[in-house]
Each structure stands twice: as C-alpha cells, then as structure tokens.
Motif scaffolding. Structure first.
Motif, PDB file in Angstrom:
ATOM      1  N   GLY A 197       0.810  -1.211   0.000  1.00 54.91           N
ATOM      2  CA  GLY A 197       0.000   0.000   0.000  1.00 54.91           C
ATOM      3  C   GLY A 197       0.844   1.261   0.000  1.00 54.91           C
ATOM      4  N   THR A 198       1.935   1.241   0.755  1.00 54.07           N
ATOM      5  CA  THR A 198       2.813   2.412   0.849  1.00 54.07           C
ATOM      6  C   THR A 198       3.435   2.754  -0.503  1.00 54.07           C
ATOM      7  OG1 THR A 198       3.341   1.888   3.158  1.00 54.07           O
ATOM      8  CG2 THR A 198       4.848   3.361   1.998  1.00 54.07           C
ATOM      9  N   THR A 199       4.078   1.764  -1.120  1.00 58.85           N
ATOM     10  CA  THR A 199       4.825   2.047  -2.352  1.00 58.85           C
ATOM     11  C   THR A 199       3.910   2.260  -3.553  1.00 58.85           C
ATOM     12  OG1 THR A 199       5.122  -0.336  -2.749  1.00 58.85           O
ATOM     13  CG2 THR A 199       6.853   0.815  -1.547  1.00 58.85           C
ATOM     14  N   LEU A 242      -7.130  -3.136   4.889  1.00 58.16           N
ATOM     15  CA  LEU A 242      -6.939  -2.044   5.842  1.00 58.16           C
ATOM     16  C   LEU A 242      -5.451  -1.781   6.073  1.00 58.16           C
ATOM     17  CD1 LEU A 242      -9.721  -2.875   8.457  1.00 58.16           C
ATOM     18  CD2 LEU A 242      -9.648  -0.893   6.931  1.00 58.16           C
ATOM     19  N   ALA A 243      -4.658  -2.854   6.095  1.00 58.79           N
ATOM     20  CA  ALA A 243      -3.208  -2.669   6.200  1.00 58.79           C
ATOM     21  C   ALA A 243      -2.679  -1.966   4.956  1.00 58.79           C
ATOM     22  CB  ALA A 243      -2.520  -4.027   6.375  1.00 58.79           C
ATOM     23  N   THR A 244      -3.212  -2.347   3.792  1.00 60.45           N
ATOM     24  CA  THR A 244      -2.836  -1.672   2.549  1.00 60.45           C
ATOM     25  C   THR A 244      -3.204  -0.191   2.597  1.00 60.45           C
ATOM     26  OG1 THR A 244      -3.141  -3.692   1.254  1.00 60.45           O
ATOM     27  CG2 THR A 244      -3.254  -1.616   0.061  1.00 60.45           C
ATOM     28  N   ALA A 245      -4.427   0.083   3.054  1.00 67.51           N
ATOM     29  CA  ALA A 245      -4.886   1.468   3.116  1.00 67.51           C
ATOM     30  C   ALA A 245      -4.077   2.284   4.125  1.00 67.51           C
ATOM     31  CB  ALA A 245      -6.368   1.509   3.487  1.00 67.51           C
ATOM     32  N   ILE A 282      -0.117   6.820   4.765  1.00 68.81           N
ATOM     33  CA  ILE A 282       1.148   7.316   5.307  1.00 68.81           C
ATOM     34  C   ILE A 282       2.170   7.581   4.207  1.00 68.81           C
ATOM     35  CG2 ILE A 282       3.110   6.699   6.779  1.00 68.81           C
ATOM     36  CD1 ILE A 282       1.093   5.031   8.445  1.00 68.81           C
ATOM     37  N   GLY A 283       2.232   6.674   3.216  1.00 70.81           N
ATOM     38  CA  GLY A 283       3.265   6.739   2.190  1.00 70.81           C
ATOM     39  C   GLY A 283       3.344   8.061   1.441  1.00 70.81           C
ATOM     40  N   PRO A 284       2.250   8.509   0.787  1.00 71.04           N
ATOM     41  CA  PRO A 284       2.335   9.766   0.036  1.00 71.04           C
ATOM     42  C   PRO A 284       2.640  10.975   0.905  1.00 71.04           C
ATOM     43  CG  PRO A 284       0.426   8.489  -0.652  1.00 71.04           C
ATOM     44  CD  PRO A 284       0.968   7.819   0.572  1.00 71.04           C
TER      45      PRO A 284
END
Length: 397
Positions: A217-219, A339-342, A347-349
């Motif tokens: 999800g982050t990358t 939900l972990a992906t979300a 956080i990532g962007p």
C-alpha cells in the motif's frame, strides 16, 4: 442478458470507475493540479493521502453495511460518493474543495471491493464464480487504462482537465444506475459475525500477510501520486509532448495489470513465497526506474508496466492468501489485509511528499524502492509455509 452477465457487467463498471479515476485519477492529473493550485510536493502527498483515507474509512463502513444491508447499499453509496467527489474536483477553485473531492472519490474503491465478492459468492454457482470474479476484477485494470486514454484525449482536443473530471462524474452516475438494478436481487444474508472475529485475525501467522499488505500500500500509493508527474518533469519521452506522459503511464500501467488474471496459475506453478519475492522485486524496480532513467522510453514503459503487474498481482495474492489463512473468515480477513494496505497508502504519500521537498524527488523514489527490496530479503519461503500450516490446524472460533 442472464443474471450472471448483468452482475459481472455491473461489477466491471463499478470497479472500473472506483479503481480507475476514483482511486488513480488524482495521480494522473497531478501536473495539472500543481499548475492550477500552486501545490508543493508536500501538499500533493497530503491530498493523495486523504484519498486513501477515504478508502480506509469506506472499507470499514462497507464491512459494517454488508451484513445488514447486503452488497447493494455499499456499492451504491460508493458510486454516489465517486460522482459527488469527481464533480467537486471538476469545480474546485482551491485545495480544500479539491481535497474533499479526492477523499470522496477515493472512498468509492473501499465501498465497492468486498461487496462484490459477497454477491458473487451468494448468487453465482460455484462453477461460474471464478469467471465472474475475473471479469469484475478486470474492470480495475481497464478502468485505469481508460482514465489514461481520457487524459490523452484532452491533449488531442485541447479541453480542460475539468471537463475530464465532469465526464468521470457522469460515468459514475451511469454505473450507479446499472449496479442499483443488478444488485437488487442480492438480499442481505449470512450469519451474524461473532464479536471475537477480529481477535482471531491477530495471530502471529498473519504477520507476513499484513507486512506485505502495508508495504504494498505504501509504495503503490507513492507511485500513483508522484511517478507520472516526475516522468513528465523529466521531459516525457522522445517523439511525444511531455504533457502526454501521465496518460501514457497510466495506460501502460492498466494494460500490464491484466497480468493479474494469471496470478492463480503462476502461484500454483511456483509457490506463494517465490511469487511474492518476484512481485516485491518488480515493485522495487518500478520505483527505482523512475528515479534512475526518467525521460526515456525504456524507463517509462518498464516502470509503468512493472508497477501495473505488481499492483494487480499482489492484490490477487492478498485475496487468496487471506482466505487460505482464515478460511472461516474470508471476507473479514481480506478486509483486514486491505486495511493494512490502506494504512500504508495514507502514510506513504504524505511522508514521500515531505521527503521530495526536503531531499529531492530522485532520493525519495530510491528510498521508496528500498521498502519492497528489504521486504524481499525478509520473506523466507519456509517461514511463510510454516505460518500458513499453523493456521490450517486452528479450529475456527
């Protein structure tokens, strides 16, 4: 038209809208948004993170609505949110309105994903379920590709980006009408979920699943938010105007994502651990290519293609892996992985935008590439097999 065909077509339309312009549209038009609203990379990251916050909230609401209302209500709510959000983006005169529109449009993907798994499970015969789910999931890739083509069409016709977003809003209303009709036969159902169901997911055997989902999800959110703009700023590609770069990136991204339809066969041939490691390498390579060789055809095509393959195949892996780990809770376990992906996507962007303004975009992409790279080294095939076997022996709670 049979009910199988109408449900598959409606699901295709819903995923095309919600995962195409709904989830990816902001990143596709970042160059235009930066020019119109004078946005820094930090602001771009925060607005993009809001879109993924909408996805996170909608996942929880959809799961709560599914048992009481059936799949029709969350899907319809998601497409309505997409229509309103896209209309707000088309009319936005400042960043606050733009951010609200992105939040609403981004929520549509969270509302639409798991309800269709439930509808297909309850209304389609066993022998036809894989085909129906494959047709519905194809909407994701083609929705991204069509959004990219729409952006390219703006260049050819010299229309404003606002016209494109208005068109997205109209398409979402049409998809809403189709889904309202197709899902009317899917009534609420299923046994009430025990209160301890969420507790059952907090098992050490599921840690690799949630770690992969979070990094993924982050990358993927960082790529969606910043890659097209960075490739355009590097001059695009030889023979095409730089303004065509974002549309081209997302067309290639979407078309290469169709490889996700072969995930089950590849998984059966080489095993989950090997497949995951290859997909993490693909994700890392995609981000590194944006940093190292922008402004080239090779960099653009390989980066977008690897990212599309990475995103769609990891998504399919999360669905099958979560069901394998928690066979008694297939929908809830998949929602937990999403939900972990979300969480990573929110956080990532935001962090990437600050990093880009502080250290430069190239450094930010290389640091982002290190995340799936490190996870590749941490994924031990034996460990994944052992953890899966541990949960195979658990009694459902």
């Amino acid at each position: 038209m049979t009910y199988f065909q109408s449900l598959s077509a409606a699901g295709f339309a819903a995923t095309a809208i919600s995962f195409g312009p709904g989830r990816m549209g902001f990143g596709l038009f970042v160059p235009e948004f930066k020019a119109t609203f004078a946005m820094s990379d930090t602001t771009v990251g925060l607005v993009s993170g809001l879109g993924f916050l909408g996805f996170f909230v909608a996942l929880l609401l959809a799961q709560a609505m599914l048992g009481r209302k059936g799949p029709r209500a969350p899907v319809a709510l998601g497409l309505l949110a997409a229509s309103i959000g896209m209309a707000l983006v088309s009319l936005a005169q400042g960043v606050p309105t733009l951010a609200l529109g992105v939040f609403l449009a981004g929520s549509s993907a969270g509302f639409a994903w798991t309800p269709f798994n439930d509808a297909v499970h309850r209304k389609i015969r066993d022998m036809n379920r894989p085909k129906a789910l494959a047709e519905i999931s194809t909407g994701t890739s083609l929705g991204v590709a069509l959004a990219g083509l729409a952006a390219l069409g703006l260049i050819a016709t010299d229309l404003s980006w606002r016209a494109c977003w208005a068109g997205f809003a109209v398409a979402s209303l049409i998809a809403l009408a189709a889904n309202w009709a197709a899902l009317r036969e899917v009534e609420p159902g299923g046994a009430p979920r025990p209160r301890t169901a969420w507790d059952e997911l907090c098992h050490a055997a599921a840690l690799p699943l949630f770690a992969v989902a979070f990094v993924y999800g982050t990358t993927s959110a960082i790529y969606i938010s910043f890659a097209a703009d960075h490739l355009r700023a590097a001059g695009g590609t030889l023979g095409l105007p730089a303004s065509a770069t974002p549309g081209l990136v997302f067309v290639i991204y979407g078309l290469c994502g169709l490889a996700g339809l072969a995930t089950a066969r590849i998984n059966a041939a080489i095993g989950l651990a090997t497949l995951l490691r290859l997909l993490m390498v693909a994700g890392a390579g995609s981000l590194a290519l944006v940093a190292l060789i922008p402004g080239t055809w090779a960099g653009l095509v390989l980066s977008a293609g690897l990212q599309g393959l990475h995103v769609m195949m990891v998504s399919a892996v999360l669905a099958s892996w979560s069901e394998r780990l928690f066979p008694a809770l297939p929908s809830l376990s998949f929602t937990a992985a999403l939900l972990a992906t979300a969480g990573g996507s929110m956080i990532g962007p935001a962090l990437a935008g600050v990093a880009a303004d502080t250290f430069g975009t190239k450094a930010m992409f290389l640091a982002s590439a290190a995340l799936p790279g490190a996870l590749t080294l941490a994924l031990r095939p034996a460990g994944i097999r052992e953890r899966a076997a541990m949960l195979d022996d658990l009694e459902p709670g």
